[in-house]
Write a protein that holds these residues in place. Structure first.
Motif, PDB file in Angstrom:
ATOM      1  N   GLU A 152       6.800  -0.226   0.141  1.00  0.00           N
ATOM      2  CA  GLU A 152       6.398  -1.635   0.144  1.00  0.00           C
ATOM      3  C   GLU A 152       6.256  -2.192  -1.275  1.00  0.00           C
ATOM      4  OE1 GLU A 152       3.635  -1.966   4.154  1.00  0.00           O
ATOM      5  OE2 GLU A 152       2.700  -1.262   2.306  1.00  0.00           O
ATOM      6  N   ASP A 206       0.805  -1.224   0.000  1.00  0.00           N
ATOM      7  CA  ASP A 206       0.000   0.000   0.000  1.00  0.00           C
ATOM      8  C   ASP A 206       0.838   1.273   0.000  1.00  0.00           C
ATOM      9  OD1 ASP A 206      -2.050  -1.815   0.206  1.00  0.00           O
ATOM     10  OD2 ASP A 206      -2.436  -1.442   2.328  1.00  0.00           O
ATOM     11  N   GLU A 207       2.138   1.149   0.295  1.00  0.00           N
ATOM     12  CA  GLU A 207       3.030   2.299   0.352  1.00  0.00           C
ATOM     13  C   GLU A 207       4.161   2.117  -0.657  1.00  0.00           C
ATOM     14  OE1 GLU A 207       2.354   4.795   2.283  1.00  0.00           O
ATOM     15  OE2 GLU A 207       0.986   3.971   3.791  1.00  0.00           O
ATOM     16  N   PRO A 261      -4.437   4.507   1.848  1.00  0.00           N
ATOM     17  CA  PRO A 261      -3.383   3.623   1.341  1.00  0.00           C
ATOM     18  C   PRO A 261      -3.871   2.243   0.912  1.00  0.00           C
ATOM     19  CG  PRO A 261      -2.621   4.781   3.285  1.00  0.00           C
ATOM     20  CD  PRO A 261      -4.085   5.097   3.144  1.00  0.00           C
ATOM     21  N   TYR A 264       1.476  -0.696  -5.032  1.00  0.00           N
ATOM     22  CA  TYR A 264       2.755  -0.287  -5.626  1.00  0.00           C
ATOM     23  C   TYR A 264       3.551  -1.515  -6.069  1.00  0.00           C
ATOM     24  CZ  TYR A 264       2.217   4.500  -3.872  1.00  0.00           C
ATOM     25  OH  TYR A 264       1.778   5.784  -3.634  1.00  0.00           O
ATOM     26  N   TYR A 268      -4.327   1.660  -2.689  1.00  0.00           N
ATOM     27  CA  TYR A 268      -3.154   1.812  -3.550  1.00  0.00           C
ATOM     28  C   TYR A 268      -2.387   0.486  -3.614  1.00  0.00           C
ATOM     29  CZ  TYR A 268      -3.469   6.962  -3.458  1.00  0.00           C
ATOM     30  OH  TYR A 268      -3.864   8.270  -3.603  1.00  0.00           O
TER      31      TYR A 268
END
Length: 423
Positions: A287, A283-284, A315, A320, A318
């Protein structure tokens, strides 16, 4: 004995003069100091030919550094792809490489503290594998490197775990509310899932059901009665679950239809549906999970309620990912499948989080519509390195549904995409 010691001392001095830290002596001056030497002295070649070229880190006792690319030129190795190691591109990771015997080398290894440490390399006899041991304790002192470029994939599959339970209790009076802290246990699956809870009775009572996150003291995920539903004796609610969070239940005896019996029995049932998303948590930006290019990646768009709400831009909406670009070129990200209940946004960033300008190309639908498929491509060529892909929910989405409403498509259907490198 004295003569033997003297010879050893002279040999030691000769060896010390071959290190790179020793200033070079002009050959003409050396001949003048040693007139008996007719020809200039030349330094013995350091046989590191077998090490030249690219090496990819694939193992060791510091997994976060896996994926790093080091390029050996002469007797030093420069970082080409730092990956998530914390080092910088073009740092000298290996310096003063010296061949000590067949397939064995000594050198200095750059540590995370910017100091160099004595280390040893050993090449595999039957394959292009290199193993490194550093003469310093701690993470990273054992490493494995290979020649072949490896597309890393951080997908960690797991077996979904679904469960259910039932409790039977009684209300003793009208307007009574029975509280069940943490009744819905925290789940461990990284991708989360969703709970479906029902509160029912056979006494004609219109029940009220309240669901709250155990770590949020205000508001509620769901809070209403079964009034004006198809079955006013049963209240049903489903909601997206975040891993590691338990949920509280409150069962309320509504005064809409008083029961003729006391105590009044009721039943709470719940079941959990697990979602397998092997790239969570991501989510970040820090990460971001490594994915290979030219392969179809699938994942779920949202991981559910931490608090009693989920708002746009949280988050958990999201995802990534990181990709490696080995040589200069453009990156293209293409959505291949999007659930019908959401639309998705795509962005490309540097490893430092700076957004890279890109162009959109619609495949089907309109960008703001649910289920739309499209691709983005960087406007200009990128240097070799690691880049970040962001996939995020770009429109409204349901995280709670009540009673007879259908489960939204994005709860049960993954999105799919592919990343390719373009010339």
């Amino acid at each position: 004995m004295k003569r033997f010691s003297k010879i050893l001392f002279v040999v030691y001095l000769a060896m010390a003069c071959t290190t790179e830290d020793t200033p070079e002596i002009d050959q003409r001056e050396e001949n003048q100091d040693n007139p008996q030497t007719e020809n200039p002295q030349t330094k013995a070649p350091n046989n590191v030919d077998e090490l030249q070229g690219d090496w990819f880190r694939v193992g060791g006792n510091n997994p976060s550094n896996n994926g790093m690319l080091v390029r050996v030129v002469n007797d030093q190795g420069l970082i080409v792809l730092p990956q998530n190691s914390g080092f910088k591109k073009e740092d000298i990771k290996w310096k003063e490489i010296l061949s000590t015997s067949t397939n064995t080398y000594e050198y200095s290894e750059l540590g995370s503290d910017d100091n160099y440490y004595d280390a040893q390399m050993e090449l595999g006899i039957y394959d292009d594998t290199m193993r490194i041991s550093v003469a310093s304790a701690g993470a990273g002192n054992i490493q494995k490197w290979v020649r072949k470029f490896a597309e890393f994939n951080d997908c960690m599959p797991y077996e979904p775990i679904n469960n259910e339970n039932t409790i039977n209790e009684d209300w003793d009076a009208i307007n009574e509310t029975d509280l069940y802290p943490g009744l819905l246990p925290a789940v461990t699956s990284p991708g989360g899932g969703f709970y479906t809870v029902s509160l029912s009775n056979e006494s004609g009572v219109v029940p009220g059901l309240k669901i709250t996150s155990s770590i949020d003291s205000s508001g509620a995920i769901s809070n209403s009665t079964a009034a004006a539903t198809n079955d006013e004796n049963t209240r049903i609610s489903s909601f997206l679950v975040y891993p590691g969070v338990s949920y509280d239940i409150a069962a309320h005896y509504s005064s809409y239809v008083p029961s003729s019996t006391s105590p009044t029995p009721y039943t709470i049932k719940w079941n959990y549906t697990d979602i397998m998303d092997c790239y969570e948590p991501n989510d970040e930006l820090l990460e971001a999970k490594a994915i290979p290019k030219n392969e179809i990646i699938e994942a779920f768009a949202i991981t559910g309620h931490i608090n009693n709400y989920v708002v746009f831009g949280d988050p958990q909406s999201y995802d990534y990912y990181s990709v490696q670009l080995r040589q200069q070129g453009k990156l293209k990200v293409e959505l291949l499948e999007v659930p019908s209940s959401i639309n998705l946004g795509l962005k490309i960033f540097t490893s430092n989080g700076d957004q890279i300008s890109s162009e959109n190309e619609e495949i089907s639908g309109t960008l703001t519509d649910d289920g739309t498929l499209y691709s983005i491509q960087t406007k200009s060529a990128l240097e070799e390195g690691t880049y970040i892909i962001l996939v995020n929910i770009g429109g409204s989405r349901a995280t709670v549904v009540n009673h007879d409403s259908e489960i939204p498509d994005h709860w049960i259907t993954p999105y799919k995409f592919k990343v390719t490198a373009m010339e």
